[in-house]
Design a protein around this motif. Structure first.
Motif, PDB file in Angstrom:
ATOM      1  N   ILE A   1       0.830  -1.206   0.000  1.00  0.00           N
ATOM      2  CA  ILE A   1       0.000   0.000   0.000  1.00  0.00           C
ATOM      3  C   ILE A   1       0.867   1.259   0.000  1.00  0.00           C
ATOM      4  CG2 ILE A   1      -1.673   1.327   1.355  1.00  0.00           C
ATOM      5  CD1 ILE A   1      -2.944  -1.260   2.228  1.00  0.00           C
ATOM      6  N   ILE A   2       1.935   1.267   0.787  1.00  0.00           N
ATOM      7  CA  ILE A   2       2.825   2.439   0.825  1.00  0.00           C
ATOM      8  C   ILE A   2       3.501   2.641  -0.539  1.00  0.00           C
ATOM      9  CG2 ILE A   2       4.939   3.366   1.832  1.00  0.00           C
ATOM     10  CD1 ILE A   2       4.102   2.052   4.470  1.00  0.00           C
ATOM     11  N   TYR A   3       3.955   1.540  -1.144  1.00  0.00           N
ATOM     12  CA  TYR A   3       4.598   1.642  -2.457  1.00  0.00           C
ATOM     13  C   TYR A   3       3.631   2.194  -3.509  1.00  0.00           C
ATOM     14  CZ  TYR A   3       6.472   0.269  -6.973  1.00  0.00           C
ATOM     15  OH  TYR A   3       6.894   0.281  -8.285  1.00  0.00           O
ATOM     16  N   THR A   4       2.433   1.660  -3.551  1.00  0.00           N
ATOM     17  CA  THR A   4       1.461   2.127  -4.545  1.00  0.00           C
ATOM     18  C   THR A   4       1.064   3.578  -4.276  1.00  0.00           C
ATOM     19  OG1 THR A   4      -0.347   1.157  -3.225  1.00  0.00           O
ATOM     20  CG2 THR A   4       0.535  -0.159  -5.024  1.00  0.00           C
ATOM     21  N   TYR A   5       0.983   3.964  -2.998  1.00  0.00           N
ATOM     22  CA  TYR A   5       0.648   5.354  -2.665  1.00  0.00           C
ATOM     23  C   TYR A   5       1.721   6.304  -3.178  1.00  0.00           C
ATOM     24  CZ  TYR A   5      -0.072   9.577   0.096  1.00  0.00           C
ATOM     25  OH  TYR A   5      -0.253  10.881   0.483  1.00  0.00           O
ATOM     26  N   ILE A   6       3.001   5.970  -2.935  1.00  0.00           N
ATOM     27  CA  ILE A   6       4.100   6.825  -3.394  1.00  0.00           C
ATOM     28  C   ILE A   6       4.136   6.883  -4.918  1.00  0.00           C
ATOM     29  CG2 ILE A   6       6.616   7.062  -3.458  1.00  0.00           C
ATOM     30  CD1 ILE A   6       6.699   5.832  -0.656  1.00  0.00           C
ATOM     31  N   ALA A   7       3.949   5.729  -5.570  1.00  0.00           N
ATOM     32  CA  ALA A   7       3.979   5.690  -7.037  1.00  0.00           C
ATOM     33  C   ALA A   7       2.859   6.535  -7.635  1.00  0.00           C
ATOM     34  CB  ALA A   7       3.870   4.245  -7.526  1.00  0.00           C
TER      35      ALA A   7
END
Length: 310
Positions: free
Chosen positions: A197-203
């Motif tokens: 979730i954190i990775y997709t949010y940053i992307a």
């Protein structure tokens, strides 16, 4: 004398009042979830769109969690004793259902990530078939911990026995190995989902600031994923219930423990499961309009043609 009187008063008046206060919001949100699921099934386009399929699965898993929580709560209130293997099946089911929502949030975040970061390939990647496969994988992964616990329990306790207190995972799995298994799987599951979730949010956030991107869609997507992260935090808080429950048993009066357990159960387990309709369903204008039509029994609204915006 005071403790005895307090405990008696609690049994006669406190338990029924708490049962009503607990069951009322659960039934209300089950009704809301039911109307939302009916809304999703009322239009074929909802059943053919990835994000609505995942949203429907989230509603379904949260509704199962609420229903199972109500059943376990009523068994605890009535102090119904049962055979260990029956309790094992119920605890196993409750454990599987509880972990499905975080996995579903991760898949929903990945779907938004593909829609915003790879818009030209979204239709090719996020197909209905792959969405159903992803849902099946979440159930397989969510079952691992509970199935291993069942295997260990059957191996250790080869002969069924009648439980002396009400059925709960806390009362059934008393060996140290269960605690270690639970900590290991809980940590692994939530770290994995959190990273996704954190990775997709940053992307998505980076894409939202790109000149070439659709800023409106990207902004909505990164807000949605941020809500996924908040929802994950609320789900993670429910894992603290058993830990706090153990500590208060050691240091507090039994009557006080009953009150604290009730507050913790509603605040850490029930409340997070009731937020999905408010967080996701009512933010979507297309879904919201049709949902308002059905929740109001068709009064004051009319259903317009459904147009899906990615």
């Amino acid at each position: 004398m005071y403790n005895t009187t307090g405990a008696t008063f609690q049994r006669l008046y406190g338990v029924p009042v708490k049962a009503v206060l607990y069951m009322t919001p659960c039934l209300l949100f089950l009704y809301v979830n039911g109307v939302m699921l009916f809304t999703l099934m009322s239009k074929p386009v909802f059943q053919e769109t990835t994000r609505y399929i995942l949203f429907g699965h989230l509603l379904f898993s949260d509704s199962l969690q609420l229903t199972m929580s109500m059943v376990m709560y009523m068994l605890a209130v009535t102090r119904l004793k049962m055979i260990s293997y029956v309790c094992m099946v119920m605890s196993c089911s409750a454990g599987i259902i509880a972990i499905i929502s975080p996995f579903n949030l991760a898949v929903m975040s990945l779907e938004r990530y593909v829609a915003i970061c790879f818009p030209l390939r979204h239709a090719q990647i996020a197909t209905c078939r792959r969405t159903h496969v992803a849902i099946a994988v979440t159930w397989v992964l969510g079952s691992l911990n509970s199935l291993i616990e069942v295997f260990v329990f059957v191996t250790i306790e080869s002969t069924p026995f009648t439980m002396q207190i009400f059925c709960s995972r806390y009362n059934l799995y008393t060996q140290q190995i269960y605690i270690e298994l639970n900590i290991a799987f809980t940590t692994l599951n939530f770290v994995t989902v959190g990273v996704i979730i954190i990775y997709t949010y940053i992307a998505i956030l980076v894409t939202a600031r790109s000149v070439s991107s659709d800023k409106t869609s990207a902004s909505k997507a990164h807000k949605t994923v941020l809500l996924h992260l908040i929802q994950l935090s609320l789900c993670l808080s429910s894992t603290l219930f058993n830990t706090i429950n153990t500590l208060i048993h050691w240091h507090m009066d039994p009557v006080v423990v009953m009150h604290i357990q009730y507050v913790l159960f509603v605040g850490l387990i029930i409340f997070p499961r009731c937020l999905s309709p408010l967080i996701y369903g009512l933010r979507d204008p297309t879904f919201k309009h049709i949902f308002k039509y059905y929740i109001a029994f068709g009064f004051g609204n009319s259903v317009k043609p459904v147009v899906i915006v990615s």
